[in-house]
Design an enzyme around this catalytic site. Structure first.
Site: not given
Length: 476
Positions: A243-245, A247
């Site tokens: 996921s984007k969170r 990184g």
RNA sequence: GGCCCCGUCGUCUAGCGGUUAGGACAUCUGGUUCUCAUCCAGAAGAUCGCGGGUUCGAGUCCCGCCGGGGUCACCA
């Protein structure tokens, strides 16, 4: 239940425009695209924008950009669910008329209390345990719930194989929210049926709700699609869903860094899929020909950027220089701005096989366009060269200058001249060639010496040799 | 906690009852007239999550356990 096989596949990619698309999402899109293309069918982009609160303004465009960047062209769309509200309402009304849907009389707080009670008892929450006996008439202000008829389900998933689910996971799910928008759970089924989608290809997070969907298909008297559930792609370190969170870069980030779309496509496709042979890299055309859902693995895969890098380098090396030249246009070092196309192509030709990602182009080629500062450490740090005194080094360069002035600077002639110099000086290539290479580039590494000098050209080579000679003399 | 899915070298994977458990990336070593890279050759790396069973024989079939993930929203 075995779905009828559709002669012409119609697949869709149906993300919600709530953020950036990561590699896991793109793989789902890729596989759906492949199924459509290999069957001469249609690939449809549908944006599931039924949650006004979570929608991100630019996300729809971002999804379109990602698909375009990878060449996953769609035949229909982007279709926004928010523009089809009438469709869902009509379908919902039909269910109400048939007694298969009812208004939810509880407040959110009341439902939450039911949920907490279930949690306290360590039991899964089932709304239908609290199904009202005489629900009010649905006036649109209450959520509309499906009146589920739970049963034991067995079904086939093109990736996961035989799947089953019991009544304990089947519930009266919400069809229409009190804001008038349908839920994903309802809208996607109405849409897939209306759009005659043949293969529902989606991530693993929907596996647990499939039994609920099956109940809805029956209630709507809709034909069952082929289900294909993709396992998640995980971070390279942990076992977390990508996921984007964490990184994770989105696809556009990779393209911007200089990864080739075809490399991304090949890499992502082989993350969980292979054709059963030992082939490791596939072109788009090969994928269309060879891909099959039943060879997609069932377990989650880690995203290994080092492998992606290798795949990318492989594509770069196998590309005609002219084609590569067009693709790297944005990645040249600043100093190359005034150089001719012909010169840059020559540089690219001898750099191609060591280029793994376009963003490395500047550090790999800058000395062709600008004079790098003299760094004697390059000489002194060399095992062979540090054995020679400054005088000896200078003398070797002087002789190089002499013999090279007579060269026509073709790679062949330079090689002949340099070989001759090897004999007359009695030096090993390890020292002589290293010295010349450093003295003409002042770069930590470069292509073969004769190629480098040939591309650099006579004037530049002689000029740099002279400057370097000067430097060696003054530092001795 | 219930339910569901998954579990082969560090990583991606092949394997669909009998294999010295194969390949690729990464790592290491050697070679290719110098560096880096490519290419070539080679090395190391998996008691197939664990334990039972079925079988002459199990990574492959069955059961249990463990571990990981997902899900149980008026999010998708």
């Amino acid at each position: 239940m075995v779905p009828e096989t559709n002669p012409v596949p119609r697949t869709r990619f149906a993300p919600s425009p709530t953020g950036l698309l990561h590699v896991g999402g793109i793989r789902t899109a890729l596989f759906a695209w492949l199924v459509a293309r290999q069957g001469n069918g249609q690939f449809i982009l549908r944006l599931e924008d039924t949650d006004q609160a979570r929608e991100v303004e630019a996300a729809g465009q971002h999804i379109v950009d990602c698909l375009n960047a990878l060449g996953l062209n769609y035949d229909e769309g982007p279709i926004r669910q928010s523009s089809r509200l009438g469709l869902y309402k009509a379908a919902a009304q039909k269910l109400v008329d048939k007694g298969l849907a009812y208004a939810d009389p509880y407040t959110p707080q009341e439902v939450q209390a039911f949920r907490e009670q279930a949690q306290k008892e360590k039991k899964p929450f089932l709304y239908r345990n609290h199904r009202p006996e005489k629900p009010p008439v649905w006036d649109g202000s209450q959520p509309l719930r499906f009146k589920a008829n739970p049963r034991n389900w067995n079904w086939e998933d093109a990736v996961m194989g035989s799947l089953k689910a019991g009544p304990e996971v089947q519930d009266d799910i919400i069809l229409i929210k009190s804001d008038g928008f349908p839920t994903y759970n309802f809208a996607h089924i109405v849409d897939d049926a209306e759009m005659e989608i043949s293969h529902v290809i989606r991530g693993q997070e929907f596996l647990a709700s499939t039994a609920n969907y099956l109940n809805l298909y029956v209630a709507l008297e809709a034909r069952l699609p082929i289900f294909a559930t993709m396992p998640h792609i995980l971070n390279s370190e942990g076992n977390k869903k990508l996921s984007k969170r964490d990184g994770a870069k989105d696809v556009l980030d990779y393209i911007r860094e200089g990864y080739l779309p075809e490399a991304m496509v090949s890499f992502i496709a082989t993350l969980g899929w292979n054709d059963g042979t030992e082939q490791e890299v596939f072109t788009r055309e090969e994928l269309i020909k060879k891909f099959s859902l039943d060879r997609v693995g069932r377990s989650g895969a880690h995203f290994d950027e080092r492998r992606l890098l290798w795949v990318n380098g492989s594509f770069i090396r196998n590309m005609p220089v002219d084609e590569l030249y067009k693709k790297v246009s944005d990645f040249w070092p600043e100093e190359a701005a005034s150089s001719s196309e012909k010169y840059k192509k020559q540089v690219l030709k001898i750099t191609q096989e060591r280029l793994k990602i376009f963003s490395e182009l500047p550090e790999l080629t800058n000395y062709f366009f600008t004079d790098l500062p003299v760094d004697l450490e390059l000489i002194d740090g060399n095992k062979q060269l540090k054995k020679l005194s400054r005088e000896e080094q200078a003398d070797l360069l002087r002789q190089t200058l002499e013999i090279i002035e007579a060269s026509d600077f073709t790679a062949e002639d330079l090689q002949a001249k340099l070989n001759h110099l090897l004999e007359t000086t009695g030096q090993k290539p390890g020292s002589l060639f290293s010295l010349i290479r450093i003295a003409t580039t002042w770069a930590p590494f470069s292509p073969a010496l004769n190629d480098t000098l040939s591309v650099l050209g006579k004037d530049k080579t002689l000029e740099r040799l002279k400057t370097s000679l000067q430097q060696l003399r003054t530092s001795s």
